[in-house]
Motif scaffolding. Structure first.
Motif, short mmCIF file in Angstrom:
data_model
loop_
_atom_site.label_atom_id
_atom_site.label_comp_id
_atom_site.label_asym_id
_atom_site.label_seq_id
_atom_site.Cartn_x
_atom_site.Cartn_y
_atom_site.Cartn_z
N ILE A 110 -4.12 -10.32 -23.96
CA ILE A 110 -4.05 -9.04 -23.26
C ILE A 110 -3.66 -9.25 -21.80
O ILE A 110 -2.88 -8.48 -21.22
N MET A 111 -4.19 -10.31 -21.18
CA MET A 111 -3.86 -10.57 -19.78
C MET A 111 -2.39 -10.91 -19.58
O MET A 111 -1.88 -10.86 -18.46
N ALA A 112 -1.70 -11.26 -20.67
CA ALA A 112 -0.25 -11.52 -20.59
C ALA A 112 0.56 -10.23 -20.68
O ALA A 112 1.79 -10.27 -20.55
N ASP A 113 -0.09 -9.09 -20.88
CA ASP A 113 0.61 -7.81 -20.97
C ASP A 113 1.25 -7.47 -19.63
O ASP A 113 0.73 -7.83 -18.55
N SER A 114 2.35 -6.74 -19.66
CA SER A 114 3.12 -6.46 -18.44
C SER A 114 2.36 -5.60 -17.43
O SER A 114 2.71 -5.57 -16.25
N SER A 115 1.32 -4.89 -17.87
CA SER A 115 0.56 -4.08 -16.92
C SER A 115 -0.30 -4.93 -15.99
O SER A 115 -0.79 -4.44 -14.97
N PHE A 116 -0.49 -6.23 -16.32
CA PHE A 116 -1.34 -7.11 -15.54
C PHE A 116 -0.55 -7.93 -14.52
O PHE A 116 -1.08 -8.92 -14.00
N VAL A 117 0.68 -7.58 -14.23
CA VAL A 117 1.48 -8.36 -13.29
C VAL A 117 0.92 -8.24 -11.88
O VAL A 117 0.15 -7.34 -11.57
N ILE A 118 1.35 -9.18 -11.02
CA ILE A 118 0.81 -9.27 -9.67
C ILE A 118 1.82 -8.74 -8.66
O ILE A 118 3.01 -9.06 -8.73
N VAL A 119 1.34 -7.94 -7.73
CA VAL A 119 2.16 -7.40 -6.65
C VAL A 119 1.58 -7.87 -5.32
O VAL A 119 0.43 -8.33 -5.26
N PRO A 120 2.34 -7.80 -4.22
CA PRO A 120 1.81 -8.23 -2.93
C PRO A 120 0.56 -7.43 -2.55
O PRO A 120 0.49 -6.22 -2.80
N GLU A 121 -0.39 -8.10 -1.96
CA GLU A 121 -1.64 -7.44 -1.60
C GLU A 121 -1.38 -6.26 -0.66
O GLU A 121 -0.68 -6.38 0.34
N GLY A 122 -1.93 -5.08 -1.02
CA GLY A 122 -1.85 -3.91 -0.16
C GLY A 122 -0.48 -3.29 -0.04
O GLY A 122 -0.22 -2.56 0.92
N ILE A 123 0.41 -3.55 -1.00
CA ILE A 123 1.79 -3.08 -0.86
C ILE A 123 1.87 -1.56 -0.79
O ILE A 123 2.67 -1.00 -0.05
N VAL A 124 1.02 -0.85 -1.56
CA VAL A 124 0.94 0.62 -1.46
C VAL A 124 -0.53 1.01 -1.34
O VAL A 124 -1.42 0.31 -1.83
N GLY A 125 -0.79 2.14 -0.72
CA GLY A 125 -2.16 2.54 -0.46
C GLY A 125 -2.69 3.58 -1.42
O GLY A 125 -3.22 4.60 -0.99
N ASP A 126 -2.56 3.31 -2.74
CA ASP A 126 -3.02 4.31 -3.70
C ASP A 126 -4.39 3.98 -4.29
O ASP A 126 -4.79 4.55 -5.30
N ILE A 127 -5.14 3.05 -3.65
CA ILE A 127 -6.53 2.80 -4.01
C ILE A 127 -7.33 2.66 -2.73
O ILE A 127 -6.78 2.41 -1.65
N ASP A 128 -8.65 2.81 -2.86
CA ASP A 128 -9.53 2.75 -1.69
C ASP A 128 -9.42 1.41 -0.99
O ASP A 128 -9.33 0.35 -1.62
N GLY A 129 -9.41 1.47 0.35
CA GLY A 129 -9.45 0.26 1.15
C GLY A 129 -8.11 -0.29 1.57
O GLY A 129 -8.05 -1.30 2.28
N TYR A 130 -7.00 0.34 1.15
CA TYR A 130 -5.67 -0.17 1.49
C TYR A 130 -4.80 0.97 2.03
O TYR A 130 -4.66 2.01 1.38
N ASP A 131 -4.25 0.76 3.23
CA ASP A 131 -3.37 1.77 3.82
C ASP A 131 -1.99 1.75 3.21
O ASP A 131 -1.30 2.77 3.15
#
Length: 617
Positions: A208-229
């Motif tokens: 499951i961790m190999a699924d495409s939804s688990f890919v890695i993006v740069p930290e804080g690239i977009v602010g759509d979760i708490d704690g990231y501008d």
């Protein structure tokens, strides 16, 4: 806390998450069009014929892989629900681990190694050092925590249920069953070490961790979760994404074209080609005409143009891949051919509130699974009787055949119109007073042929079947609202676990929004909840959920539960499985593409090789 069944349902269906699963329920794939992992395909074959002879933009010294794609809505990996999106995401993003060519083998990607605790609940990933994203940021453990937190908690996520429900990463929920931000069991132990804690062991966890939804993006690239501008606005990220994969974004015009180019600072092997270009063409016949003009390197062939007599298989390898050639095509070319039985399943679905049980069973009696595979699909499907693909059946394909042959209640490899007629007469129907219901699918030649054959057969069993079509979005609206009597569908699996497809038969996942107390769309609109058989299906599903370890005892418990759930569905005919689509690829001989496995062709194109002297300009 919310009721456990309702909580699981919300984890499956938060926001538009249900669309990813229900999309393929709208209609069958048309022959060679692949049903990708975790997504559902539609038959959109029409009689429209257009052709194009434009070649993709790009400098003369670039080696470009030229492909056909349909329109996409997003390039954000946590928001993708369409095959057209996933194919592009696979080129631009990497995860900790992956399956780059759709085989069963998981390979390390950004992770250099992974250790699993003795109890199977803690995964410790050691990351490669000096991995940089396309914006130059180094990928550290904090980037992993951020990426998975987005998957769990972003309002843009359509796959949070995979992380929270299927994989079962530890987390907290509020009284309404919503994920509590920051509670995810993913911890940065140090700069290059990540620890993931599951609520219970799961033998398919790493898959499951190999699924495409688990890919890695740069930290804080977009602010759509708490704690990231957010470094950039969300609209910019989803249309011009910043990833970690072997190719980086170049261009995207949703209704026209898209392209990516090789990323010079990729941590892995340098891509063999400079560029991938997709021409957006929606109509399968127009796609085929475009391919016949040699404007692409690899392409699908719709059923209307497919001739099984043109397939030559030169080799079948140890995992069942058939390798050979197809041709001659209409342009006199003979192309390379690859086929493998996929982890996909095709079926007819019923809203059990709208279609009575005798009528559903009558359909099962008249449906000849072998004829469907050979005639409607021209041999591009394998006949089947279980939702679980044969390769995943307990004991393997031979055991699946034996179980169906000895236990399927409606006739194995036959059409039994007399039994269907008798059943409907016992229910009070006759030639003068037939039972009526509707089948509605997306437009397409394969869907039309199957529905027409069923209508003709059922007419002899005192059933009047009305055939209608609707566009994809309209059909989904009807199904989710409980207004679709029946239809044809298919489901492609994202990982090799029967639970991935049997989730469609977990009764709480089948309730439509017209049912009291239900405000989220179903995985599939069956409303299969109020019968003894559905209760047995519910219990079997819970048994599978409670026995997810890789031990002999758990494997036996899951095997028995799979059989019980499939037989419960046979009893009520909420879904009638009839086949398993194959994954196929057709490619011109000037391009050398890696061979894909059971999970399909949505892998990476970084090791594609092209003979530019032979490739048409």
């Amino acid at each position: 806390m919310a009721d456990s069944d309702e909580l699981q349902r919300r984890q499956f269906l938060k926001a538009t998450g249900g669309l990813a699963a229900a999309g393929a329920l709208a209609g069958c794939t048309d022959g060679g069009e692949e049903t990708p992992p975790g997504e559902l395909g539609t038959d959109t074959d029409t009689d429209t014929e257009t052709s194009g002879d434009d070649t993709p933009a790009g400098s003369d010294d670039q080696t470009t892989l030229r492909l056909i794609n349909e329109s996409a809505n997003t390039l954000d990996p946590i928001a993708t629900v369409l095959t057209t999106e996933s194919e592009k995401v696979a080129q631009m993003f990497d995860g900790l681990v992956g399956k780059p060519h759709g085989t069963a083998d998981v390979t390390n990607a950004i992770a250099e190694s992974v250790d699993v605790s003795d109890d199977g609940t803690v995964y410790t990933f050691s990351l490669r050092e000096n991995v940089v994203a396309h914006n130059g940021d180094e990928v550290t453990a904090d980037a992993v925590v951020y990426s998975w937190e987005r998957l769990a908690g972003s309002s843009n996520s359509t796959s949070d249920y995979v992380l929270l429900g299927d994989l079962g990463v530890e987390h907290e929920t509020d009284d309404e069953g919503n994920y509590v931000p920051g509670s995810l069991g993913v911890e940065a132990v140090d700069e290059y070490t990540v620890e993931v804690t599951l609520s219970s062991p799961y033998y398919a966890g790493i898959d499951i961790m190999a699924d495409s939804s688990f890919v890695i993006v740069p930290e804080g690239i977009v602010g759509d979760i708490d704690g990231y501008d957010g470094q950039i606005a969300y609209d910019e990220f989803t249309s011009e994404p910043v990833g970690t994969g072997p190719f980086e974004f170049e261009n995207w015009s949703p209704d026209n074209e898209a392209s990516v180019v090789a990323f010079d600072d990729y941590y892995g092997d340098e891509p063999s080609i400079d560029r991938v270009h997709w021409q957006v063409i929606a109509d399968p016949n127009a796609q085929f005409n475009y391919a016949m003009n040699r404007n692409v390197d690899a392409f699908p062939i719709p059923n209307a143009q497919y001739d099984p007599g043109k397939v030559t298989v030169d080799e079948t390898d140890d995992i069942g891949r058939q390798i050979g050639t197809y041709g001659p095509l209409q342009n006199d070319e003979t192309v390379d051919y690859l086929r493998i039985a996929g982890l996909s399943t095709s079926f007819m679905l019923f809203n059990t509130n709208n279609v009575i049980e005798p009528a559903r069973k009558a359909v099962a009696y008249v449906m000849n699974h072998e004829e469907l595979a050979d005639d409607a699909y021209k041999g591009r499907q394998t006949p089947g009787y279980h939702m679980t693909p044969k390769s995943l059946w307990p004991g393997g394909p031979e055991a699946a055949e034996e179980h169906a042959r000895e236990n399927y209640p409606y006739g194995y490899n036959e059409s039994d119109i007399e039994s269907a007629r008798q059943l409907m007469e016992e229910a009070g129907y006759s030639q003068d007073d037939p039972y009526e219901f509707e089948i509605i699918n997306t437009p397409g030649s394969t869907n039309s042929q199957i529905a027409g054959d069923l209508r003709d057969q059922l007419s002899a069993a005192h059933i009047e079947l009305t055939i209608n079509t609707a566009e994809f979005s309209t059909l989904l609206d009807r199904e989710f609202a409980g207004n679709r009597d029946s239809g044809l569908g298919s489901w492609g699996m994202a990982w090799a676990d029967p639970m991935n497809v049997l989730a469609l038969l977990y009764p709480p996942n089948t309730q439509t929004t017209n049912q009291e107390g239900v405000d989220a769309p179903p995985l599939v609109g069956l409303n299969w909840t109020e019968t003894d058989a559905s209760q047995r299906a519910r219990e079997a599903w819970q048994t599978m959920q409670n026995n997810k370890r890789d031990t002999e005892a758990d494997r036996q418990a899951r095997a028995e539960a799979i059989r019980k759930l499939e037989e419960a569905n046979w009893e009520d005919c909420a879904l009638i499985n009839y086949g398993y689509p194959a994954n196929e690829r057709f490619s011109y001989d000037w391009v050398d593409m890696p061979q894909f496995g059971q999970l399909g062709a949505l892998g990476k194109y970084s090791d594609v090789e092209i003979d530019t002297d032979a490739q048409p300009n």
